[in-house]
Write an enzyme that holds these catalytic residues in place. Structure first.
Site, PDB file in Angstrom:
ATOM      1  N   CYS A   4       0.850  -1.007  -0.157  1.00  0.00           N
ATOM      2  CA  CYS A   4       0.104  -0.272  -0.089  1.00  0.00           C
ATOM      3  C   CYS A   4       0.377   1.055  -0.301  1.00  0.00           C
ATOM      4  CB  CYS A   4      -1.103  -0.199   1.541  1.00  0.00           C
ATOM      5  SG  CYS A   4      -0.692  -0.024   2.804  1.00  0.00           S
ATOM      6  N   HIS A   5       1.923   1.291   0.176  1.00  0.00           N
ATOM      7  CA  HIS A   5       3.084   2.326   0.202  1.00  0.00           C
ATOM      8  C   HIS A   5       2.811   2.519  -0.653  1.00  0.00           C
ATOM      9  CE1 HIS A   5       5.603  -1.380  -0.188  1.00  0.00           C
ATOM     10  NE2 HIS A   5       6.582  -0.698  -0.727  1.00  0.00           N
TER      11      HIS A   5
END
Length: 154
Positions: free
Chosen positions: A123-124
Site C-alpha cells: 500500500c506504500h
C-alpha cells in the site's frame, strides 16, 4: 486454528507478524499485542528472511502465503496492490480503475488504509494523483523509506 505472533526489529522499527493456519494474516508496524501465541514458526522465520532480503535490496517480490481478512471489496483492492510492480507507484484513481470501479476512489483509499499486511501488500506504492505522498498507516517516514528503497522516490 492456531495463531502465532512474532515481533521483529526491522530497519524501520518493530514489526508484528501473525500467522494463522499456514498463512500470514498480519504484518503491522510497531509492537501490537495480538491474541496469538508468541512463537517463531517456519513461516514467520521465512517471512523475516524475505523481509531481510527486501530491506537489503536483493528481493523485489515475496512468496509468502497471505490470508488478509476483510470484505470482498477490500480483498479486491489488496489483490490489485500486489499487482503494482516494485519500483513503481499508482494513484488512488488508477487503483480504483484497476479494481473496475473508477469512481470509488475514496473507498479504495479506505481499503488501502485498512491493509492488514503492510509491505507484502504494498500500500506504500499508492500516492496522490499529483504525485504527492499521501498518508500512510505506518507513518510518512516509513512510506518515504520504502519508496526510496524501491527507487520510486529520489
Amino acid at each position: 486454528m492456531s495463531k502465532y505472533t512474532l515481533f521483529w526489529e526491522s530497519p524501520i522499527g518493530t514489526l508484528t507478524l501473525e500467522e494463522e493456519d499456514g498463512a500470514l494474516t498480519f504484518l503491522l508496524f510497531g509492537r501490537v499485542e495480538l491474541p496469538g501465541q508468541e512463537q517463531e514458526t517456519p513461516l514467520l522465520r521465512e517471512t523475516v528472511q524475505q523481509l531481510e532480503e527486501y530491506f537489503s535490496g536483493s528481493r523485489q517480490a515475496f512468496t509468502i502465503p497471505l490470508h488478509p481478512s476483510g470484505t470482498p471489496f477490500r480483498k479486491k483492492v489488496w489483490a490489485a496492490l500486489r499487482e503494482i510492480p516494485y519500483g513503481e507507484t499508482r494513484s488512488y484513481g488508477q487503483l480504483a480503475e484497476m479494481v473496475g470501479q473508477p469512481r470509488a476512489v475514496r473507498a479504495v483509499g479506505g481499503a488501502n488504509h485498512h491493509n492488514p499486511i503492510a509491505i507484502l501488500i504494498p500500500c506504500h506504492r499508492v500516492i496522490g494523483a499529483d504525485g504527492s505522498l499521501t498518508g500512510y498507516g505506518g507513518g510518512m517516514d516509513k512510506k518515504e523509506f520504502l519508496l526510496r528503497l524501491e527507487g520510486s522516490l529520489l
